[in-house]
Design an enzyme around this catalytic site. Sequence first.
Site, PDB file in Angstrom:
ATOM      1  N   CYS A  77     -53.013  12.394 -17.706  1.00  0.00           N
ATOM      2  CA  CYS A  77     -52.811  12.673 -16.051  1.00  0.00           C
ATOM      3  C   CYS A  77     -51.422  12.987 -15.846  1.00  0.00           C
ATOM      4  CB  CYS A  77     -53.619  11.740 -15.509  1.00  0.00           C
ATOM      5  SG  CYS A  77     -53.906  12.276 -13.591  1.00  0.00           S
ATOM      6  N   ASP A  85     -59.625   1.896 -12.532  1.00  0.00           N
ATOM      7  CA  ASP A  85     -58.267   1.839 -12.511  1.00  0.00           C
ATOM      8  C   ASP A  85     -57.975   0.471 -11.966  1.00  0.00           C
ATOM      9  OD1 ASP A  85     -55.635   2.584 -12.748  1.00  0.00           O
ATOM     10  OD2 ASP A  85     -55.757   3.862 -11.284  1.00  0.00           O
TER      11      ASP A  85
END
Length: 223
Positions: free
Chosen positions: A8, A131
């Site tokens: 990412c 996360d």
Amino acid sequence: MSLLVKICGLSTRETLQMALEAGADMVGFVFFPPSPRHLSLELGRDLGRQVKGRALKVALTVDADDATLDNIMDALSPDIFQLHGKESVARLRDIKQRFGRPVMKAVPVATAADLAVLPGYAAIADRILFDARAPKDATRPGGLGEPFDWHLLENLDLKLPYMVSGGLHADNLAEALRVTRAGGVDVSSGVESAPGVKDPEMIKAFIRAARASQESSQELSVR
């Protein structure tokens, strides 16, 4: 089932090329100005063309309005929207209906109480991304390089595919996968030499470690 690896926050042709050549399943592009990985629509368009179907294009947004998502759709034509803000279940449903794309909802985790939102999101989202919860004074919700307690996911009963992120790097991802039994890993700061600066060799090492971990777990399951 094959382990999904997502790199990412890609922002240059060189690092995107390395991620693709090394075998990333997903490549993530950040459209959120406070992030050091934020892309202009023009650069997003350029990098999106470079992918050429070799990986899934993921557009990361944070509480974006429809106009912003319209612009991202036009520039990147993402395969998946990664919603990393405080989007409600209703907002997820609206985005899926309006844009006709799967959505991956990021769920910030610090304690077991943070998992209470899962039933609502799981009813609409196509995938969950766990996360680490950002500190209260943080200017952005992710990409901060800190892991969460993976043991919070040990007894998770989630019918939806899920990934883990937050402080992952080549040396700890195997343990994260062993504890969480996640179907995918997502890395950003763990393959950077400085905030927002991806390192091609670290990208290669992370993907190599992920594949090695997958092979090891497959061998154990066969025995």
